[in-house]
Write an enzyme that holds these catalytic residues in place. Structure first.
Site, PDB file in Angstrom:
ATOM      1  N   TYR B 270       1.004  -1.211   0.104  1.00 26.37           N
ATOM      2  CA  TYR B 270       0.044  -0.086   0.011  1.00 26.37           C
ATOM      3  C   TYR B 270       1.006   1.218  -0.160  1.00 26.37           C
ATOM      4  O   TYR B 270       1.983   1.318   0.792  1.00 26.37           O
ATOM      5  CB  TYR B 270      -1.066  -0.025   1.251  1.00 26.37           C
ATOM      6  CG  TYR B 270      -1.762  -1.176   1.216  1.00 26.37           C
ATOM      7  CD1 TYR B 270      -3.062  -1.070   0.982  1.00 26.37           C
ATOM      8  CD2 TYR B 270      -1.308  -2.481   1.865  1.00 26.37           C
ATOM      9  CE1 TYR B 270      -3.956  -2.008   1.083  1.00 26.37           C
ATOM     10  CE2 TYR B 270      -2.236  -3.417   2.298  1.00 26.37           C
ATOM     11  CZ  TYR B 270      -3.615  -3.296   1.642  1.00 26.37           C
ATOM     12  OH  TYR B 270      -4.306  -4.420   1.993  1.00 26.37           O
ATOM     13  N   HIS B 280      -6.940  -0.069  -1.021  1.00 26.55           N
ATOM     14  CA  HIS B 280      -6.431  -0.653  -2.119  1.00 26.55           C
ATOM     15  C   HIS B 280      -4.841  -1.018  -2.272  1.00 26.55           C
ATOM     16  O   HIS B 280      -4.262  -0.025  -2.387  1.00 26.55           O
ATOM     17  CB  HIS B 280      -7.126  -0.290  -3.570  1.00 26.55           C
ATOM     18  CG  HIS B 280      -6.805  -0.981  -4.574  1.00 26.55           C
ATOM     19  ND1 HIS B 280      -7.297  -2.213  -4.828  1.00 26.55           N
ATOM     20  CD2 HIS B 280      -5.707  -0.713  -5.647  1.00 26.55           C
ATOM     21  CE1 HIS B 280      -6.578  -2.926  -5.932  1.00 26.55           C
ATOM     22  NE2 HIS B 280      -5.886  -1.847  -6.616  1.00 26.55           N
ATOM     23  N   LYS B 311      -3.774  -4.357  -9.820  1.00 21.58           N
ATOM     24  CA  LYS B 311      -2.558  -4.085  -9.235  1.00 21.58           C
ATOM     25  C   LYS B 311      -1.404  -4.410 -10.093  1.00 21.58           C
ATOM     26  O   LYS B 311      -1.530  -4.925 -11.304  1.00 21.58           O
ATOM     27  CB  LYS B 311      -2.343  -5.318  -8.015  1.00 21.58           C
ATOM     28  CG  LYS B 311      -3.233  -5.219  -6.956  1.00 21.58           C
ATOM     29  CD  LYS B 311      -2.917  -6.029  -5.680  1.00 21.58           C
ATOM     30  CE  LYS B 311      -4.173  -6.561  -5.102  1.00 21.58           C
ATOM     31  NZ  LYS B 311      -5.015  -5.294  -4.358  1.00 21.58           N
TER      32      LYS B 311
END
Lengths: 332, 332
Positions: B270, B280, B311
């Site tokens: 993160y 997220h 991602k």
């Protein structure tokens, strides 16, 4: 309630018939539901009991973490056969049968394919579901349902024409009668890939069509025998014969088998012949020798990927026979 | 047009100054744009030229497949530095600079981490983008952009309290002053995981906090030295020191690092401290020794998974320094 732990680790609650298991004891201790004492009257706190538990059972903490998580999700849990038997939510033991059998495991533990197979067959035999409860490095939980994969057999089309295919190093092209080959093999069976008006076959597809007598393979004008072609494939592709065995087995069932490279697997599988109408592959298949020992993060990665593209992940184990295991992440 | 192939493989088109490369020749032959002859006047067809090409260049077919695909997508392509230099769509050489440098590779080829690093640094140095063009078993294409990963450094919070942590086999619990620990370490730095009112730390997190002097670790009432704890971690976790090195490096940059197990990677990262507002994780990180040689399907699987959950996939190579490579699937 008062409870006493015996030297052998059995925990006896006063006025209760059944002994508590180690994980049940931890669960009740954490919630101050019992007071625990040793045989000689010394009080035992949670910390001390953790030490006793991990000495008595090497899988103690893992089981504690899973048991706690299952209970917090509102399940009734019993021991036996697997690590835990799970009753349908809201049902107590006695009100219904346990339907899911849970194995607790740490992500760090090796997991042999044969172990999974043995357990899943045993549990499927009694018509129950096998659940793998994985505890990650941070104590987080992921649940997988594990079952034997069953595919819907499809129609097997056999081409009646025999084509000549040209091997150029590691690639196979059908230069001759390209339109008929495209129509017959690509559209008829989803073999190969159109490559500028001609059909290009992968080595695995070529091997299968060669074995089925649908193609002859020519290199520099000379025909290659099936043995020589298979030897060439084995030189070119790691584990060719093992992977080819699975391809063959799946094609023989009438399934459409294509490379799963874009998903990091050996194959993707379509159940319907009519690919124009249903162009979604339902399965990814990865091939292992039957004595493969999984690292659990590898299972996690493959299953997560398959599920994220709405497919099911199948692990094919190749030994005397080929076994297919379907592992899917579930929310309990 | 008429073209002549010399003995050294150079292809000269009449009235053209520049020779054709092997792949350009194939492309034009396939489209009947040139007629090709040998030095002594014999006509050379596509099949024959494929044989010549694969004799002269072991990567000939792979390059042909990639070149054809790039051209069919409407790009102008030049050779040099990488396998291909790609001009922005619609731009011809001369109308603008090539912006992307393409390396063609077969999914079957081994791909050393060091090779990727060397190429990507060279290409990033001249401010261009590196593209990996992978040809799969069936001749299908997947493109990846490859770059050095750059993270946004964050604020590093240091806890001022020193906590006592209890090691129970492979798990670390902060039993004492649990509320302060949860507030300070979990909410303040996203260390650990609440476990029924107390804080549970992973081994990696414990090692880092121990090194930072934020915790002392106690086992069965006795304090454990940092060396003993690291030895214990190394016994428990495969490649602990390598993986820990990356954890440490990322935490020192002010990033929040948690296990990536659910995604089959070592870590998820993160960038924002305020996890409640931005929950997220933007990156997954997998750790390798710098001399690791990738199998390309492993890259495909990891990148596809990361991208499917929005991602970016980072491959961390650990040698004298730690290098981070960001590989993303792109559509050309």
């Amino acid at each position: 309630m008062k409870a006493i732990i015996k030297e052998d680790g059995k925990v006896k609650v006063e006025d209760e018939l059944e002994d508590l298991s180690l994980v049940e004891t931890v669960f009740l201790l954490e919630r101050d539901k019992i007071e625990l004492f040793s045989d000689d009257g010394r009080k035992i706190n949670l910390e001390k009991f953790f030490e006793i538990g991990s000495r008595l059972d090497p899988r103690f903490e893992i089981k504690c973490i899973v048991y706690r998580d299952l209970r917090e999700r509102g399940y009734h849990v019993k021991h036996g056969l697997a690590d835990f038997r799970l009753y349908p939510r809201g049902k107590k033991p006695g009100e219904g049968a346990a339907t899911r059998y849970v194995y607790a495991i740490s992500e760090r533990e090796p997991l042999p394919m044969k172990y999974i197979l043995q357990k899943v067959k045993m549990i499927n035999n009694i018509r129950k579901t096998m659940i793998l409860a994985v505890v990650d490095e941070e104590g987080g939980m992921t649940y997988y349902s594990v079952k034997e994969a069953i595919f819907k057999p499809g129609e097997r089309k056999v081409s009646e024409t025999k084509y000549i295919a040209h091997l150029v190093k590691d690639n196979v092209f059908l230069w001759d009668s390209p339109e008929r080959a495209l129509n017959d093999l690509f559209e008829g069976g989803f073999y190969g890939k159109p490559f500028g008006g001609i059909l290009q076959l992968s080595l695995i597809e070529s091997a299968y069509l060669l074995e089925k007598n649908t193609i002859r393979i020519v290199k520099g004008g000379e025909e290659i025998s099936i043995d020589d072609f298979f030897a060439h494939c084995s030189d070119t592709m790691e584990n060719f014969s093992m992977i080819y065995g699975v391809y063959r087995d799946l094609r023989e069932t009438g399934l459409i088998v294509k490379t799963g490279f874009k998903f990091g697997s050996h194959f993707r599988i379509y159940e319907k012949m009519d690919l124009m109408a249903f162009p979604h592959s339902r399965y990814l298949v990865h091939v292992f020798p039957i004595d493969h020992v999984f690292k659990i993060p590898d299972i996690s990665r493959a299953v997560r990927l398959a599920n994220s593209v709405k497919k099911r992940m199948i692990f094919a184990g190749v030994g005397d026979a080929i076994e297919y295991i379907d592992i899917t992440r579930i929310k309990l």
